[in-house]
Motif scaffolding. Structure first.
Motif, PDB file in Angstrom:
ATOM      1  N   ALA A 289       0.827  -1.207   0.000  1.00 24.53           N
ATOM      2  CA  ALA A 289       0.000   0.000   0.000  1.00 24.53           C
ATOM      3  C   ALA A 289       0.863   1.259   0.000  1.00 24.53           C
ATOM      4  O   ALA A 289       0.554   2.236  -0.701  1.00 24.53           O
ATOM      5  CB  ALA A 289      -0.930  -0.003   1.208  1.00 24.53           C
ATOM      6  N   GLU A 290       1.948   1.239   0.758  1.00 20.81           N
ATOM      7  CA  GLU A 290       2.850   2.400   0.795  1.00 20.81           C
ATOM      8  C   GLU A 290       3.454   2.661  -0.582  1.00 20.81           C
ATOM      9  O   GLU A 290       3.555   3.812  -1.033  1.00 20.81           O
ATOM     10  CB  GLU A 290       3.950   2.170   1.827  1.00 20.81           C
ATOM     11  N   LEU A 291       3.862   1.578  -1.276  1.00 23.89           N
ATOM     12  CA  LEU A 291       4.448   1.752  -2.602  1.00 23.89           C
ATOM     13  C   LEU A 291       3.404   2.278  -3.587  1.00 23.89           C
ATOM     14  O   LEU A 291       3.677   3.191  -4.374  1.00 23.89           O
ATOM     15  CB  LEU A 291       5.027   0.429  -3.099  1.00 23.89           C
ATOM     16  N   LEU A 292       2.195   1.733  -3.549  1.00 22.31           N
ATOM     17  CA  LEU A 292       1.138   2.172  -4.462  1.00 22.31           C
ATOM     18  C   LEU A 292       0.761   3.629  -4.214  1.00 22.31           C
ATOM     19  O   LEU A 292       0.505   4.389  -5.163  1.00 22.31           O
ATOM     20  CB  LEU A 292      -0.090   1.273  -4.315  1.00 22.31           C
ATOM     21  N   GLU A 293       0.738   4.033  -2.957  1.00 23.17           N
ATOM     22  CA  GLU A 293       0.457   5.431  -2.635  1.00 23.17           C
ATOM     23  C   GLU A 293       1.570   6.342  -3.154  1.00 23.17           C
ATOM     24  O   GLU A 293       1.313   7.451  -3.641  1.00 23.17           O
ATOM     25  CB  GLU A 293       0.295   5.595  -1.122  1.00 23.17           C
ATOM     26  N   PHE A 294       2.816   5.856  -3.073  1.00 19.64           N
ATOM     27  CA  PHE A 294       3.937   6.622  -3.612  1.00 19.64           C
ATOM     28  C   PHE A 294       3.800   6.791  -5.123  1.00 19.64           C
ATOM     29  O   PHE A 294       3.961   7.895  -5.664  1.00 19.64           O
ATOM     30  CB  PHE A 294       5.259   5.927  -3.270  1.00 19.64           C
ATOM     31  N   LEU A 295       3.483   5.710  -5.827  1.00 21.66           N
ATOM     32  CA  LEU A 295       3.326   5.804  -7.276  1.00 21.66           C
ATOM     33  C   LEU A 295       2.170   6.736  -7.639  1.00 21.66           C
ATOM     34  O   LEU A 295       2.268   7.549  -8.568  1.00 21.66           O
ATOM     35  CB  LEU A 295       3.092   4.410  -7.864  1.00 21.66           C
TER      36      LEU A 295
ATOM     37  N   ARG B 117       1.079   9.228  -5.845  1.00 21.75           N
ATOM     38  CA  ARG B 117       1.510  10.596  -5.558  1.00 21.75           C
ATOM     39  C   ARG B 117       2.439  11.122  -6.654  1.00 21.75           C
ATOM     40  O   ARG B 117       2.369  12.298  -7.030  1.00 21.75           O
ATOM     41  CB  ARG B 117       2.226  10.631  -4.202  1.00 21.75           C
ATOM     42  N   ALA B 118       3.299  10.244  -7.177  1.00 19.46           N
ATOM     43  CA  ALA B 118       4.202  10.656  -8.252  1.00 19.46           C
ATOM     44  C   ALA B 118       3.426  11.136  -9.478  1.00 19.46           C
ATOM     45  O   ALA B 118       3.836  12.061 -10.177  1.00 19.46           O
ATOM     46  CB  ALA B 118       5.123   9.499  -8.633  1.00 19.46           C
ATOM     47  N   VAL B 119       2.271  10.505  -9.710  1.00 19.07           N
ATOM     48  CA  VAL B 119       1.416  10.916 -10.827  1.00 19.07           C
ATOM     49  C   VAL B 119       0.689  12.222 -10.505  1.00 19.07           C
ATOM     50  O   VAL B 119       0.740  13.196 -11.273  1.00 19.07           O
ATOM     51  CB  VAL B 119       0.407   9.799 -11.168  1.00 19.07           C
ATOM     52  N   ARG B 120       0.030  12.264  -9.366  1.00 20.77           N
ATOM     53  CA  ARG B 120      -0.863  13.390  -9.061  1.00 20.77           C
ATOM     54  C   ARG B 120      -0.117  14.667  -8.699  1.00 20.77           C
ATOM     55  O   ARG B 120      -0.556  15.768  -9.045  1.00 20.77           O
ATOM     56  CB  ARG B 120      -1.808  12.981  -7.929  1.00 20.77           C
ATOM     57  N   GLU B 121       1.001  14.534  -7.991  1.00 16.67           N
ATOM     58  CA  GLU B 121       1.725  15.726  -7.539  1.00 16.67           C
ATOM     59  C   GLU B 121       2.857  16.140  -8.477  1.00 16.67           C
ATOM     60  O   GLU B 121       3.167  17.319  -8.588  1.00 16.67           O
ATOM     61  CB  GLU B 121       2.287  15.503  -6.133  1.00 16.67           C
ATOM     62  N   PHE B 122       3.468  15.144  -9.146  1.00 15.07           N
ATOM     63  CA  PHE B 122       4.666  15.450  -9.935  1.00 15.07           C
ATOM     64  C   PHE B 122       4.486  15.218 -11.423  1.00 15.07           C
ATOM     65  O   PHE B 122       5.421  15.376 -12.205  1.00 15.07           O
ATOM     66  CB  PHE B 122       5.850  14.622  -9.423  1.00 15.07           C
ATOM     67  N   GLY B 123       3.277  14.802 -11.839  1.00 11.56           N
ATOM     68  CA  GLY B 123       2.999  14.667 -13.268  1.00 11.56           C
ATOM     69  C   GLY B 123       3.685  13.495 -13.935  1.00 11.56           C
ATOM     70  O   GLY B 123       3.865  13.484 -15.159  1.00 11.56           O
ATOM     71  N   GLN B 124       4.089  12.487 -13.155  1.00 11.56           N
ATOM     72  CA  GLN B 124       4.746  11.321 -13.727  1.00 11.56           C
ATOM     73  C   GLN B 124       3.725  10.462 -14.462  1.00 11.56           C
ATOM     74  O   GLN B 124       2.530  10.497 -14.157  1.00 11.56           O
ATOM     75  CB  GLN B 124       5.412  10.507 -12.614  1.00 11.56           C
TER      76      GLN B 124
END
Length: 253
Positions: free
Chosen positions: A191-197, A199-206
């Motif tokens: 869950a921590e890894l999925l939340e990180f991924l 966040r990378a999309v939503r906050e950093f446009g990845q």
């Protein structure tokens, strides 16, 4: 045939990668296996897409061909506007290094390097200095700043996978592919890894494309593409674990 792409001739600047009539055949003659059977799909920039399907549906094959780790038998794969089939091996290696991040289920960390050295490895190989501000952002986002000096054997499985995700993002690639990234993790670490991924999309446009067999993992994505027998059979926007599970039951997966 179901596709998950825009109509032919419609191109969008926000398409990070696409496959067009992708076919991948392993073996020959009666032993030939058609792992991909005419897949056409777009992956939009700054979106999180999950690829799902029963075992043997072709989802990992699609991911590996999209990432330039394997070549199609026929059809095309584009990263941005670049047709991977047009590149010789050296140029393909350079594109993978500069434009693509990849997160493997088995982490694939270098055992003799520290966490920080593993994270910066793609840039070290390329002879480039990292963007320190972005590197700090990635390190803080994956939450292992106090473990940067440790080698992989000194890290838990969840920490190792977060290092692997950090490595994939450290050079700020155009697109990150992840192959069952939570497959070896417990539910909390997953869950921590999925939340990180996410966040990378939503906050950093990845842009992230993830193969998973887990409906809960797919629920973190913006969109799910479903494969069966090497073909795209459906796509779902704004997925939930429950909706994904119900769809997977109809596919036998």
């Amino acid at each position: 045939m179901v596709t998950a792409a825009r109509p032919v001739g419609v191109r969008a600047a926000d398409t990070a990668a696409r496959a067009v009539d992708a076919v991948k055949v392993y073996g020959s003659g009666e032993a030939a296996v058609r792992a991909l059977d005419g897949v056409t799909v777009d992956f939009d920039r700054a979106k999180y897409t999950a690829i799902m399907g029963p075992s043997g549906s072709g989802k990992s094959t699609l991911l590996h061909c999209m990432a330039g780790l394997d070549r199609l038998t026929s059809g095309q794969v584009f990263i941005g506007e670049v047709d991977l089939a047009s590149l010789h091996e050296k140029a393909l290696t350079r594109l993978r290094r500069d434009k693509i991040g990849f997160v493997f289920q088995a982490y694939n960390l270098v055992p003799t390097l520290t966490a920080l050295e593993n994270i910066t490895l793609p840039m070290d190989i390329a002879g480039r200095d990292p963007d320190r501000a972005w590197l700090d952002t990635v390190i803080d986002t994956i939450g292992i700043r106090d473990r940067l000096g440790h080698v992989p054997s000194q890290l838990s499985g969840g920490q190792q996978q977060r290092v692997a995700a950090g490595r994939a993002l450290s050079s700020r690639p155009e697109i990150v592919f992840a192959d069952e990234p939570t497959g070896n993790l417990d539910s909390k670490s997953g869950a921590e890894l999925l939340e990180f991924l996410q966040r990378a999309v939503r906050e950093f446009g990845q842009t992230i494309v993830m193969v998973t067999h887990d409906p809960v993992a797919a629920g973190y994505a913006d969109r799910v593409v479903f494969l069966a027998d090497g073909r795209i059979v459906d796509a779902m926007e704004a997925p939930t674990a429950e909706r994904v599970l119900d769809r997977m039951k109809t596919l036998g997966g």
